[in-house]
Design an enzyme around this catalytic site. Structure first.
Site, PDB file in Angstrom:
ATOM      1  N   GLY A 107       0.854  -1.089  -0.059  1.00 12.53           N
ATOM      2  CA  GLY A 107      -0.131  -0.045   0.337  1.00 12.53           C
ATOM      3  C   GLY A 107       0.810   1.043  -0.046  1.00 12.53           C
ATOM      4  O   GLY A 107       0.889   2.336  -0.644  1.00 12.53           O
ATOM      5  N   ASP A 334       1.330  -0.179  13.098  1.00 13.06           N
ATOM      6  CA  ASP A 334       2.030  -1.450  12.689  1.00 13.06           C
ATOM      7  C   ASP A 334       2.136  -2.309  12.969  1.00 13.06           C
ATOM      8  O   ASP A 334       2.939  -3.915  12.938  1.00 13.06           O
ATOM      9  CB  ASP A 334       2.086  -1.941  11.296  1.00 13.06           C
ATOM     10  CG  ASP A 334       2.457  -0.635  10.008  1.00 13.06           C
ATOM     11  OD1 ASP A 334       1.491  -0.814   9.777  1.00 13.06           O
ATOM     12  OD2 ASP A 334       3.187  -0.067   9.465  1.00 13.06           O
TER      13      ASP A 334
HETATM   14  C1  S3P Z   1       3.472   3.966   5.959  1.00 15.73           C
HETATM   15  C2  S3P Z   1       2.326   5.108   6.794  1.00 15.73           C
HETATM   16  C3  S3P Z   1       1.129   3.615   7.222  1.00 15.73           C
HETATM   17  C4  S3P Z   1       1.211   1.928   8.092  1.00 15.73           C
HETATM   18  C5  S3P Z   1       2.260   1.732   6.713  1.00 15.73           C
HETATM   19  C6  S3P Z   1       3.737   2.411   6.556  1.00 15.73           C
HETATM   20  C7  S3P Z   1       3.877   4.956   5.324  1.00 15.73           C
HETATM   21  O1  S3P Z   1      -0.105   3.638   6.905  1.00 15.73           O
HETATM   22  O2  S3P Z   1       0.609   1.739   7.860  1.00 15.73           O
HETATM   23  O3  S3P Z   1       3.140  -0.331   6.952  1.00 15.73           O
HETATM   24  O4  S3P Z   1       5.169   4.263   5.745  1.00 15.73           O
HETATM   25  O5  S3P Z   1       3.777   6.133   4.887  1.00 15.73           O
HETATM   26  P1  S3P Z   1      -1.341   4.528   6.999  1.00 15.73           P
HETATM   27  O6  S3P Z   1      -0.603   6.078   7.091  1.00 15.73           O
HETATM   28  O7  S3P Z   1      -1.987   4.963   6.209  1.00 15.73           O
HETATM   29  O8  S3P Z   1      -1.115   4.501   8.579  1.00 15.73           O
END
Ligand code: S3P
Length: 451
Positions: A107, A334
């Site tokens: 993601g 996380d």
């Molecule tokens: C991350 C932000 C988090 C986290 C992901 C890494 C990042 O997600 O859960 O593993 O590197 O910006 P969210 O910002 O959507 O909470």
């Protein structure tokens, strides 16, 4: 990169004390950002300690497809010593990719690159595996549309695959994000790099600030001020010259979380972890574990490119249940899976509040955490967005845990099995390679019994 092969199940058994000194791989968040900012900079960016997990390798490949030159140059021995060289195209300079950008399970890679593409006059298709295809994308696409980007083709922009047409003349916006998400904030700021004037993101709670720190390191002008009790207002001046820079990636605290909790719950353990990033926006787990009675000592504190890091010594500890406030969630988003494992081994009840965002991670982690504990004999309850774990000082074990294409479920369950009364099985360890490719051998070197 997709996992089409057979699943790789594994069992973790009650281990003898964990001992030794290790460096967990580079931080995933910083690794993605170093590649993306390197690709948007002029000149060469040299990255040491890049995480060579599948998520980050997919981002590296996306940067190549968008026109940057990305090369792994073998350094000394071992993956951590390789240097990655990125020669960027300059802000707004991405080229039209020859095919779809495949982000696999990630993601972060996908959403940050959407932001970067939104500020370029090109069209690109974004795709991922079944887990990523099920995750919400509107939260990214909506603010990017305000800046002039458009979703084209069949998709309504809610899910992958989707095609994004970047803005020819991106508009700077002031965006009030409904969720404290570093991915949303970063996507808007990366698109804002190409916009004339100041792009501002206001977030309800302060999420990890690696994008802001790294943008500053590459030469951009970023101002971050408090907004209310927990919120933050971040402003970026658009159209900077980003210059290639040296980046040393500290060890990932979200990966360190697994050996840390394992050492706390396996009696007699004493381990040392080098160079763990200690940015306060990432260390909510350490705060919580200390409140539970964990022995985690910091030494050798230093700073690189704005990011603090330290050596951690962790010794087995008697833990007690605590209440974790909702405003701490962004700094340990996380880590709730593995915290729930620690909570199951503690004496007393642990209440973790405000976990709505866990439902939209690599899996529905709120349900998955409860299922992982239940199948191993732990009493657990989901009340609205809260998770309540009854700690009894030990975990019966004996369950088969479903990983749901989620690396952190697999690692948390294996950690639990290191100290449970009878072994814990996981159905598939393949996804561990997305973030922590050496997890199994590294844990075995410390003394974990996996078979
Ligand atoms: C991350 C932000 C988090 C986290 C992901 C890494 C990042 O997600 O859960 O593993 O590197 O910006 P969210 O910002 O959507 O909470």
């Amino acid at each position: 990169m997709t996992h089409s092969s057979q699943p790789s199940p594994l069992e973790a058994r009650k281990s003898s004390p964990l001992n030794g000194r290790v460096r967990v791989p580079g931080d995933k968040s910083i690794s993605h950002r170093a590649l993306i900012l390197g690709a948007l900079a002029v000149g060469e960016t040299r990255i040491t300690g890049l995480l060579e997990g599948e998520d980050v390798l997919n981002t590296a490949q996306a940067m190549r497809m968008l026109g940057a030159k990305v090369e792994r140059q073998a350094g000394g021995q071992g993956a951590g010593e390789a240097v990655w060289s990125v020669r960027g195209v300059g802000v707004g300079g991405f080229a039209v990719p020859s095919g779809a950008l495949d982000f696999g399970n990630s993601g972060t890679g996908c959403r940050l690159v959407m932001g970067a593409v939104a500020g370029c006059p090109i069209t690109a298709t974004f795709d991922g595996d079944a887990s990523l295809r099920s995750r919400p994308m509107r939260r990214i696409v909506d603010p990017l549309a305000l800046m002039g980007a458009r979703v084209t083709g069949q998709s309504d922009g809610g899910r992958l695959p989707l095609t994004l047409a970047g803005a020819r003349d991106p508009l700077p916006i002031e965006y009030r994000s409904p969720v404290a998400s570093a991915q949303i904030k970063s996507a808007v700021l990366l698109a804002g790099l190409s916009a004339p004037g100041v792009t501002t993101v206001i977030e309800p709670e302060h999420s990890r600030d690696h994008t802001e720190l790294m943008l500053t390191h590459f030469g951009a002008d970023v101002v971050s001020v408090a907004d209310g009790a927990h919120g933050r207002k971040i402003s970026l001046t658009g159209q900077p010259e980003l210059h290639g820079a040296a980046v040393t990636v500290p060890a990932d605290p979200s990966s360190a979380a697994f050996p840390i909790v394992a050492a706390l719950i396996v009696p007699g353990s004493d381990i040392t972890l080098d160079d763990v990033m200690t940015n306060p926006l990432r260390t909510g787990l350490f705060t919580t574990l200390r409140e539970m009675g964990a022995s985690i000592e910091e030494s050798h504190v230093r700073r690189d490119a704005g990011e603090p890091m330290a050596r951690l010594r962790v010794r087995a500890s008697k833990l007690r249940g605590v209440e974790v406030p909702p405003e701490r969630a962004p700094s340990m988003i996380d880590e709730y899976l593995v915290l729930a494992v620690a909570a199951a081994f503690a004496e007393g009840t642990t209440v973790m509040r405000g976990l709505k965002e866990l439902r939209v991670k690599e899996s529905d982690r709120l349900e998955a955490t409860a299922a992982m504990l239940r199948v191993n004999g732990v009493k657990v309850e989901i009340a609205g967005d809260d998770l309540i774990v009854e700690g009894r000082g030990h975990v019966p074990g004996g369950g088969l845990v479903a990983t749901h294409m989620d690396h952190r479920i697999a690692m948390s369950a294996l950690v639990m099995g290191c100290a449970s009364d009878v072994p814990v099985k996981v159905d598939d360890t393949a996804f561990i390679a997305t973030s922590f490719p050496d997890f199994i051998p590294m844990m075995q070197r410390l003394g974990a019994e996996f078979a």
